[in-house]
Design a protein around this motif. Structure first.
Motif, PDB file in Angstrom:
ATOM      1  N   ALA A   7       0.814  -1.217   0.000  1.00  0.00           N
ATOM      2  CA  ALA A   7       0.000   0.000   0.000  1.00  0.00           C
ATOM      3  C   ALA A   7       0.849   1.269   0.000  1.00  0.00           C
ATOM      4  N   ILE A   8       2.160   1.145   0.232  1.00  0.00           N
ATOM      5  CA  ILE A   8       3.065   2.290   0.264  1.00  0.00           C
ATOM      6  C   ILE A   8       3.662   2.458  -1.122  1.00  0.00           C
ATOM      7  N   GLY A   9       3.732   3.700  -1.602  1.00  0.00           N
ATOM      8  CA  GLY A   9       4.267   3.904  -2.931  1.00  0.00           C
ATOM      9  C   GLY A   9       4.643   5.333  -3.227  1.00  0.00           C
ATOM     10  N   ALA A  10       4.810   5.616  -4.500  1.00  0.00           N
ATOM     11  CA  ALA A  10       5.254   6.920  -4.978  1.00  0.00           C
ATOM     12  C   ALA A  10       4.076   7.728  -5.496  1.00  0.00           C
ATOM     13  N   LEU A  11       3.949   8.944  -4.986  1.00  0.00           N
ATOM     14  CA  LEU A  11       3.017   9.934  -5.518  1.00  0.00           C
ATOM     15  C   LEU A  11       3.840  10.849  -6.412  1.00  0.00           C
ATOM     16  N   VAL A  12       3.477  10.927  -7.670  1.00  0.00           N
ATOM     17  CA  VAL A  12       4.273  11.701  -8.622  1.00  0.00           C
ATOM     18  C   VAL A  12       3.437  12.857  -9.161  1.00  0.00           C
ATOM     19  N   TYR A  13       4.034  14.059  -9.104  1.00  0.00           N
ATOM     20  CA  TYR A  13       3.416  15.245  -9.674  1.00  0.00           C
ATOM     21  C   TYR A  13       3.929  15.360 -11.097  1.00  0.00           C
ATOM     22  N   THR A  14       3.040  15.379 -12.071  1.00  0.00           N
ATOM     23  CA  THR A  14       3.468  15.268 -13.461  1.00  0.00           C
ATOM     24  C   THR A  14       4.272  16.466 -13.957  1.00  0.00           C
ATOM     25  N   ARG A  15       4.307  17.533 -13.215  1.00  0.00           N
ATOM     26  CA  ARG A  15       5.125  18.687 -13.594  1.00  0.00           C
ATOM     27  C   ARG A  15       6.532  18.558 -13.020  1.00  0.00           C
ATOM     28  N   GLY A  16       6.731  17.549 -12.188  1.00  0.00           N
ATOM     29  CA  GLY A  16       8.045  17.306 -11.597  1.00  0.00           C
ATOM     30  C   GLY A  16       7.932  17.157 -10.097  1.00  0.00           C
ATOM     31  N   GLY A  17       8.641  16.179  -9.549  1.00  0.00           N
ATOM     32  CA  GLY A  17       8.666  15.964  -8.107  1.00  0.00           C
ATOM     33  C   GLY A  17       7.757  14.835  -7.680  1.00  0.00           C
ATOM     34  N   ASN A  18       8.100  14.268  -6.546  1.00  0.00           N
ATOM     35  CA  ASN A  18       7.239  13.234  -5.976  1.00  0.00           C
ATOM     36  C   ASN A  18       7.445  13.132  -4.478  1.00  0.00           C
ATOM     37  N   VAL A  39       1.934  18.781  -1.333  1.00  0.00           N
ATOM     38  CA  VAL A  39       0.900  19.461  -2.120  1.00  0.00           C
ATOM     39  C   VAL A  39       1.259  20.931  -2.321  1.00  0.00           C
ATOM     40  N   THR A  40       1.591  21.621  -1.242  1.00  0.00           N
ATOM     41  CA  THR A  40       1.870  23.056  -1.370  1.00  0.00           C
ATOM     42  C   THR A  40       3.124  23.313  -2.199  1.00  0.00           C
ATOM     43  N   ASP A  41       4.141  22.462  -2.071  1.00  0.00           N
ATOM     44  CA  ASP A  41       5.346  22.607  -2.903  1.00  0.00           C
ATOM     45  C   ASP A  41       4.999  22.404  -4.378  1.00  0.00           C
ATOM     46  N   ALA A  42       4.169  21.391  -4.669  1.00  0.00           N
ATOM     47  CA  ALA A  42       3.785  21.104  -6.056  1.00  0.00           C
ATOM     48  C   ALA A  42       2.916  22.222  -6.629  1.00  0.00           C
ATOM     49  N   GLU A  43       2.006  22.754  -5.821  1.00  0.00           N
ATOM     50  CA  GLU A  43       1.131  23.831  -6.310  1.00  0.00           C
ATOM     51  C   GLU A  43       1.955  25.031  -6.769  1.00  0.00           C
ATOM     52  N   ALA A  44       3.089  25.265  -6.124  1.00  0.00           N
ATOM     53  CA  ALA A  44       3.953  26.378  -6.501  1.00  0.00           C
ATOM     54  C   ALA A  44       4.577  26.179  -7.882  1.00  0.00           C
ATOM     55  N   GLU A  45       4.625  24.932  -8.363  1.00  0.00           N
ATOM     56  CA  GLU A  45       5.193  24.631  -9.678  1.00  0.00           C
ATOM     57  C   GLU A  45       4.227  24.912 -10.822  1.00  0.00           C
TER      58      GLU A  45
END
Length: 181
Positions: A7-18, A39-45
């Motif tokens: 159940a543990i894995g990688a969440l990947v933000y398609t603009r970069g980062g995970n 989430v907040t780090d990714a939203e900044a991208e």
């Protein structure tokens, strides 16, 4: 069939980062928990979308339990950022094309958000790369003394920040955030 840690894995933000994420037992079977700062780090991208790969194998670029689309997420914006005790986010995962849930396929872990001092535990994370630069995957950390110290005392809701003193703390590098204890 799912394993106890699938159940543990990688969440990947398609603009970069995970970040790391975990399927939590729920009635819908569609909930993944991670760190709110992911989430907040990714939203900044800028605009993009999230995907989740339970037990993702970075070396072989293989997703044994599939790649799942995130339909929405929620963080407590009244308290985070600003209060690290609320550094958690919940993702809603879309069912697959056959209507199955991520929990049915990869399993889920029980959620317990209570913080107690001196509690022994192991932390899990899913970084994309290792400290040596090789492909990442599931890493663990058991505190050296078998328990934890609080970095911040529990608040009225029982949430606290832990200070990990691990023998393998080098394994906990970028994208480790969001893994379960």
């Amino acid at each position: 069939p799912p394993s106890s840690l699938s159940a543990i894995g990688a969440l990947v933000y398609t603009r970069g980062g995970n970040c790391s994420g975990t399927v939590v037992d729920s009635t819908s079977g569609l909930v993944v928990v991670t760190a709110a700062h992911c989430v907040t780090d990714a939203e900044a991208e800028g605009p993009a979308h999230w995907i989740f790969g339970p037990s993702y194998d970075f070396a072989r670029k293989y997703a044994p339990y599939g790649v799942w689309t995130v339909s929405s997420y929620a963080i407590d914006r009244n308290n985070y950022p600003g209060n690290e005790a609320y550094d958690y986010a919940f993702f809603v995962i879309e069912p697959d094309d056959n209507g199955r849930t991520v929990q049915q396929i990869a399993g889920g872990l029980g959620a317990n958000f209570s913080a107690t001092t001196g509690r022994g535990f192991t932390q899990y994370a899913y970084p994309a790369v290792t400290a040596s630069g090789g492909p990442g995957g599931l890493v663990t950390c058991t505190p050296q003394n078998g328990s934890t110290a609080y970095e911040a005392s529990p608040d009225s809701n029982g949430a606290a920040s832990y200070n990990l003193s691990c023998n393998n703390s080098n394994a906990f590098i970028g994208s480790s955030s969001g893994g379960p204890l």
